[in-house]
Design a protein around this motif. Structure first.
Motif, PDB file in Angstrom:
ATOM      1  N   UNK A 258       0.828  -1.201   0.000  1.00  0.00           N
ATOM      2  CA  UNK A 258       0.000   0.000   0.000  1.00  0.00           C
ATOM      3  C   UNK A 258       0.862   1.250   0.000  1.00  0.00           C
ATOM      4  N   UNK A 259       0.644   2.076  -1.000  1.00  0.00           N
ATOM      5  CA  UNK A 259       1.240   3.406  -1.070  1.00  0.00           C
ATOM      6  C   UNK A 259       0.081   4.356  -1.338  1.00  0.00           C
ATOM      7  N   UNK A 260      -0.479   4.921  -0.277  1.00  0.00           N
ATOM      8  CA  UNK A 260      -1.689   5.706  -0.438  1.00  0.00           C
ATOM      9  C   UNK A 260      -1.391   7.160  -0.772  1.00  0.00           C
ATOM     10  N   UNK A 261      -2.463   7.939  -0.923  1.00  0.00           N
ATOM     11  CA  UNK A 261      -2.312   9.349  -1.304  1.00  0.00           C
ATOM     12  C   UNK A 261      -1.500  10.126  -0.295  1.00  0.00           C
ATOM     13  N   UNK A 262      -1.741   9.874   0.987  1.00  0.00           N
ATOM     14  CA  UNK A 262      -1.043  10.620   2.042  1.00  0.00           C
ATOM     15  C   UNK A 262       0.462  10.378   1.961  1.00  0.00           C
ATOM     16  N   UNK A 263       0.861   9.118   1.871  1.00  0.00           N
ATOM     17  CA  UNK A 263       2.286   8.795   1.769  1.00  0.00           C
ATOM     18  C   UNK A 263       2.900   9.390   0.505  1.00  0.00           C
ATOM     19  N   UNK A 264       2.160   9.342  -0.591  1.00  0.00           N
ATOM     20  CA  UNK A 264       2.692   9.836  -1.867  1.00  0.00           C
ATOM     21  C   UNK A 264       3.019  11.311  -1.790  1.00  0.00           C
ATOM     22  N   UNK A 265       2.127  12.098  -1.173  1.00  0.00           N
ATOM     23  CA  UNK A 265       2.395  13.529  -1.003  1.00  0.00           C
ATOM     24  C   UNK A 265       3.468  13.767   0.056  1.00  0.00           C
ATOM     25  N   UNK A 266       3.312  13.133   1.219  1.00  0.00           N
ATOM     26  CA  UNK A 266       4.228  13.418   2.333  1.00  0.00           C
ATOM     27  C   UNK A 266       5.647  12.955   2.068  1.00  0.00           C
ATOM     28  N   UNK A 267       5.806  11.868   1.309  1.00  0.00           N
ATOM     29  CA  UNK A 267       7.149  11.365   1.019  1.00  0.00           C
ATOM     30  C   UNK A 267       7.761  12.015  -0.224  1.00  0.00           C
ATOM     31  N   UNK A 581     -11.838  19.816  -1.005  1.00  0.00           N
ATOM     32  CA  UNK A 581     -12.317  18.481  -1.367  1.00  0.00           C
ATOM     33  C   UNK A 581     -11.149  17.551  -1.695  1.00  0.00           C
ATOM     34  N   UNK A 582     -10.118  18.107  -2.340  1.00  0.00           N
ATOM     35  CA  UNK A 582      -8.948  17.294  -2.668  1.00  0.00           C
ATOM     36  C   UNK A 582      -8.233  16.849  -1.401  1.00  0.00           C
ATOM     37  N   UNK A 583      -8.037  17.765  -0.452  1.00  0.00           N
ATOM     38  CA  UNK A 583      -7.384  17.406   0.815  1.00  0.00           C
ATOM     39  C   UNK A 583      -8.210  16.362   1.553  1.00  0.00           C
ATOM     40  N   UNK A 584      -9.540  16.558   1.575  1.00  0.00           N
ATOM     41  CA  UNK A 584     -10.410  15.591   2.255  1.00  0.00           C
ATOM     42  C   UNK A 584     -10.311  14.219   1.596  1.00  0.00           C
ATOM     43  N   UNK A 585     -10.247  14.216   0.263  1.00  0.00           N
ATOM     44  CA  UNK A 585     -10.149  12.940  -0.456  1.00  0.00           C
ATOM     45  C   UNK A 585      -8.821  12.252  -0.156  1.00  0.00           C
ATOM     46  N   UNK A 586      -7.746  13.033  -0.119  1.00  0.00           N
ATOM     47  CA  UNK A 586      -6.431  12.463   0.194  1.00  0.00           C
ATOM     48  C   UNK A 586      -6.434  11.892   1.616  1.00  0.00           C
ATOM     49  N   UNK A 587      -6.943  12.677   2.562  1.00  0.00           N
ATOM     50  CA  UNK A 587      -6.945  12.231   3.960  1.00  0.00           C
ATOM     51  C   UNK A 587      -7.868  11.038   4.197  1.00  0.00           C
ATOM     52  N   UNK A 588      -8.899  10.908   3.358  1.00  0.00           N
ATOM     53  CA  UNK A 588      -9.805   9.766   3.509  1.00  0.00           C
ATOM     54  C   UNK A 588      -9.121   8.466   3.121  1.00  0.00           C
ATOM     55  N   UNK A 589      -7.953   8.592   2.496  1.00  0.00           N
ATOM     56  CA  UNK A 589      -7.199   7.406   2.084  1.00  0.00           C
ATOM     57  C   UNK A 589      -6.319   6.870   3.210  1.00  0.00           C
TER      58      UNK A 589
END
Length: 996
Positions: A258-267, A581-589
């Motif tokens: 799993x490489x989710x949206x949060x990790x992709x942005x934060x890393x 909405x984009x931030x909410x969608x990313x965080x929902x991951x």
């Protein structure tokens, strides 16, 4: 320029997770069909969901690369037939483009175990089944080639590429009325595919839920194993009544990687994003038509309590004259407007955003954002103009083809005319700006701008291009050139000049939503939407075309750690909530839902997993013991209401987040990764100038430009290594790129009682893949920095040794020579050079050499991607709180520690603040600096931090930085690489005690 594929850590981890989860080949099987040459070997737990694998990877992180390498890895075990299923033709085209690209072939051919293996891609379309030959209904040739390929061709992977349109019950793949057979008897394509016992790869699995026809059709292929790759997975429900909940439908309950949206942005694995939109007058903003209901034949709108009905083929202007243009309601299955916008209940339309003047504002803003990025990417001022340039591209999503191309009675549409006018104004302004430039890179940029303006004004402009699906196959040469540039010439778009040295000025691309999936170009820095895409669309999907990290003109992928890249995303006022909405969608991951009342097992597991990356001894018991001793939780793991931490009263939940910030970093996208209109200015951190000035004497030395001077015998070493490489004693450098063709015929035995397949191999006549000798020498010179005379002499000797066979002059041989020479050379010369000071100074990210002053502020991301509200410390190099850092262990631990009075200042060094030249190109900067004053003696401790499990390349960085700072020992500078806060603390104590 050719794109250089590079193995990134997260992709290595993904492939390892896949192969660790794969049960392997069933060598113990007694089945008489186990060695059937037309099919894959039998796999363990075949046809069972418990063997299937899910890989969750965010858009732009390289899932196509990962599943390609997976096929190579599985091929080592004899698996050679794969079916890749994608949802749309555009995604299929993107997958095929990658799999057949020269850069992918060259990359995988250089990896151990893959050297002679190639991928044969057979893609089929619905129309392929309708063709007849002399009245006979035959199978599509590509399908026949895939099915009848055999395992006897040990060096070939067979891939059948199809999209979901092929999986409907009416598709030719399910018919049984063909006038030929496959595998000696099968008349149904789906049954013939099933006989090959394929491994199926599903791309975008949320488009193939297990209860839908498309997935059930996949099962008819009888896949032994299914591997799904995507950012989003289908959902299902479990439980009943009040206990009913919606969950993701994973084969084994969770993804195997799993490489989710949060990790992709934060890393920093994808670009960061800025959201912008032009404002409109308040009165216009209130002029809203809300969709009440929508059917295939009509759409009902509501405004201020009044209903308006728009029937099929009615114009939006029938609702209100404020809707300009000729947009009508098409309806149909997609319930869309003529501009392609799909209507849905609750959607809001604002007439003011449909006007040409408003869209001109969006275009103007997009052009400004484009050149803001282009100047930065071309000039590379942070490297004194020495780094390779980066081509900047922009993508516009528009209402209609006619707005760009025009109608039959006009040469250009209104959009093209407006765009050309606005672009001309911008170009003239920039050309004037750089008119008196004396800097070589700036003069070069002005030349590029002049060429752009010239091309824009020519009869056959080549500055912008459009792609619309209905134009594919158009007879107009200029349009087909545009289509080809966008769809098939990714590398050309990334180049600045053609083979004749002329500027390639095309960098603005226009399309409807045709390019929103499947297509990508890493150097898209601006996306402008000239119409809304609808409220239900995935926001990540919409920005996805511009998320990939960019490449420079050498083809090198630029990681965020070496070059910060941001995507400007331009929208209309009607989507002003897009960023939220984009931030909410990313965080929902997030993989874990945080509970502010109780420490859940999911939260415990997440913290332990993250801490174990640097401390294998850390476990659940240590975590709970620590929290209990601090009075943060009770015996039921519930958070206490009042906890004292660092002199402040906070809740137990807040204390957990402060002590173990890992949990926030894995569940929330970090501030600044996605910025809305109100926060477009970069997040800045102010320098504590008083503290930095304590480092000024040292920085005057560090700002002196230095060059690498290799030892006198380095040229002799290089020539000696080159001579050895070209001798190719292991016979693995000079190779032939020579495809094979498998010839198959069905024959009968002598008794004519049975048939068998007779298979022979032969070479394509005159089909060697070669290069022109001049280009070969040029690329070798660029790739090795060897003098042309040495290369030419060695090549002549090598070709003579190979019987004067010039077919060895090819890209694979080229790659082998460059790779092996650089490997041996770097190993030999890593200690055979020194740093020689030059007669001038150079500015860095924190120091202005002209003013002899430190800058006032710096981008927060240059210090670290994470933030933490640590206590203020008057010794720190920046104004706090918060503090910025890149890792919890050891960086955050180092910053949190209280140091003795002998440490007068300390802090994290920003990226590019020192810029130490690397012998293998580029620069490097260490992580920390400490100024330690013992009586009247001042010493500096410079630290590079790494995890215990150091990556490949860390030792190289250590040796480079060590050599650089060892030459400054006379100035009291000491350098160390450290893997823990305790290690740094012990070094400081030794310096304070005079032991170092």
């Amino acid at each position: 320029m050719k794109i250089q594929l590079e193995k990134l850590p997260h992709q290595v981890q993904a492939n390892k997770a896949i192969m660790d989860s794969f049960y392997g080949v069933d060598y113990a099987s007694k089945s008489p069909d186990a060695n059937y040459i037309y099919s894959n070997p039998l796999l363990k737990y075949r046809y069972e969901d418990k063997a299937n694998i899910d890989v969750k990877m965010e858009t732009g992180t390289g899932k196509t690369f990962v599943y390609t390498q997976m096929m190579y890895e599985m091929h080592k075990q004899g698996i050679f037939k794969f079916v890749i299923v994608v949802p749309t033709p555009s995604i299929k085209a993107g997958a095929k483009s990658f799999l057949t690209s020269d850069y992918a072939k060259n990359y995988f051919s250089t990896l151990s175990g893959y050297e002679n293996v190639s991928i044969q891609v057979d893609d089929i379309n619905a129309g392929d089944f309708r063709s007849k030959n002399n009245g006979r209904k035959n199978f599509p040739p590509n399908l026949s080639e895939f099915i009848e390929a055999t395992s006897q061709n040990k060096n070939q992977i067979q891939v059948l590429l199809i999209n979901s349109g092929m999986l409907s019950k009416n598709s030719g793949i399910f018919k049984d009325d063909y006038d030929q057979t496959l595998l000696g008897g099968e008349t149904s394509p789906i049954k013939a595919i099933a006989a090959t016992r394929p491994v199926v790869i599903i791309d975008e699995p949320h488009r193939f839920p297990r209860n839908k026809t498309s997935y059930k059709s996949i099962l008819q292929m009888k896949p032994q194993l299914i591997v799904r790759f995507g950012a989003t997975f289908p959902e299902t429900t479990k439980g009943r009544g009040k206990n009913k909940e919606t969950i993701h439908d994973y084969y084994r309950g969770k993804p195997q990687f799993e490489l989710n949206s949060i990790d992709s942005f934060n890393q920093g694995l994808i670009k960061e994003i800025d959201i912008n939109y032009p404002d409109i007058p308040e009165q216009d903003a209130k002029d809203i038509f809300k969709v009440k209901s929508v059917k295939s034949s009509e759409a009902v709108f509501n405004q201020n309590g009044k209903e308006y009905v728009l029937n099929k083929n009615d114009f939006l202007s029938d609702l209100s004259s404020r809707f300009t243009g000729s947009i009508s309601y098409v309806g149909g299955t997609n319930k869309e407007l003529s501009n392609g916008l799909e209507l849905s209940k609750g959607m809001q339309l604002i007439p003011g955003t449909f006007t040409q003047s408003y869209q001109d504002e969006v275009i103007s803003e997009a052009i400004d954002r484009h050149f803001e990025a282009e100047e930065k990417n071309f000039l590379r001022e942070d490297t004194d103009g020495l780094a390779p340039r980066i081509k900047t591209l922009s993508l516009f999503f528009i209402d209609s083809k006619e707005s760009l191309r025009g109608n039959d009675d006009e040469e250009k549409g209104w959009l093209a005319k407006s765009f050309e006018k606005l672009l001309t104004q911008k170009l003239e302004k920039l050309i004037k700006k750089y008119k008196l430039s004396i800097d070589d890179r700036e003069k070069e940029y002005q030349s590029f701008l002049k060429a752009t303006l010239h091309d824009l004004k020519s009869d056959n402009q080549k500055v912008y291009a459009g792609y619309f699906s209905e134009e594919r196959g158009s007879g107009e040469e200029a349009i087909q050139e545009e289509v080809n540039d966008i769809l098939n010439s990714k590398e050309r778009l990334l180049n600045f000049k053609d083979k004749d040295g002329n500027w390639i000025t095309r960098r603005f691309l226009f399309s409807k939503w045709t390019l929103r999936e499947g297509w990508d170009n890493p150097n898209i820095f601006v996306i402008a939407k000239l119409r809304t895409s609808g409220s239900e669309n995935s926001k990540i999907q919409e920005v996805g075309r511009g998320l990939r990290l960019p490449v420079d003109e050498t083809g090198h992928r630029l990681q965020q750690s070496e070059y910060e890249s941001r995507l400007s995303f331009l929208i209309g006022y009607d989507e002003k909530e897009f960023a939220k909405k984009l931030v909410d969608e990313v965080n929902s991951d997030s993989p874990v839902v945080l509970n502010n009342e109780k420490l859940t097992q999911e939260m415990i597991d997440l913290i332990v997993k993250q801490k174990q990356r640097n401390d294998q001894s850390f476990n659940e018991e240590k975590l709970l013991s620590d929290l209990d001793s601090r009075g943060i939780i009770n015996r039921l793991n519930e958070f206490k209401e009042d906890v004292e931490l660092d002199g402040k009263k906070i809740s137990g939940y807040e204390a957990l987040l402060s002590i173990y910030p890992e949990i926030n970093e894995k569940t929330l996208v970090q501030s600044g990764k996605i910025r809305d209109k109100g926060s477009r200015v970069s997040t800045k951190v102010k320098l504590n100038k008083e503290n930095w000035n304590q480092l000024k004497d040292l920085w005057k030395q560090l700002s002196k430009k230095k060059m690498i001077s290799f030892d006198e015998d380095v040229n002799g070493i290089a020539e000696s290594i080159a001579n050895d490489v070209f001798k190719d004693t292991e016979n693995n450098i000079f190779v032939l790129q020579k495809p094979e063709v498998i010839n198959q015929s069905i024959d009968m035995n002598k008794e004519k009682t049975s048939t068998f397949v007779n298979e022979t191999k032969s070479d394509f006549n005159n089909s060697y893949i070669t290069m022109k000798y001049g280009e070969f020498l040029k690329q070798l010179t660029l790739g090795t920095d060897l003098p042309l005379s040495i290369i030419n002499r060695n090549m002549i000797e090598a070709i003579k040794r190979l019987g004067n066979d010039t077919n060895y002059i090819n890209e694979r041989t080229l790659s082998n020579i460059i790779k092996e020479f650089n490997r041996r050379f770097n190993n030999r010369v890593r200690n055979s050079y020194s740093y020689v000071p030059l007669d001038f100074k150079s500015s860095t990210s924190i120091y202005n050499d002209k003013d002899d002053e430190f800058v006032d502020e710096i981008s927060a991301n240059d210090i670290g991607i994470f933030s933490n509200n640590a206590l203020e410390d008057d010794k720190y190099l920046y104004d706090t709180p918060p503090i910025r850092y890149d890792s919890n262990d050891p960086e955050l631990d180092i910053l949190r520690r209280k140091y003795s009075d002998k440490v007068t200042v300390y802090g994290k060094l920003p990226k590019r603040s020192v810029k130490i030249p690397r012998y293998d190109n580029g620069t490097t900067t260490p992580d920390f600096i400490f100024r330690i004053k013992n009586d009247d003696v001042v010493k500096y401790l410079v630290i590079e931090t790494k995890a215990d499990n150091m990556r490949i390349g860390d030792e190289t960085i250590k040796s480079i930085q060590e050599k650089y700072f060892n030459e400054l020992k006379a100035s009291g500078v000491y350098y160390r690489m450290a893997t823990s806060e305790n290690e740094v603390h012990n070094l400081i104590i030794k310096i304070e005690n005079g032991e170092i």
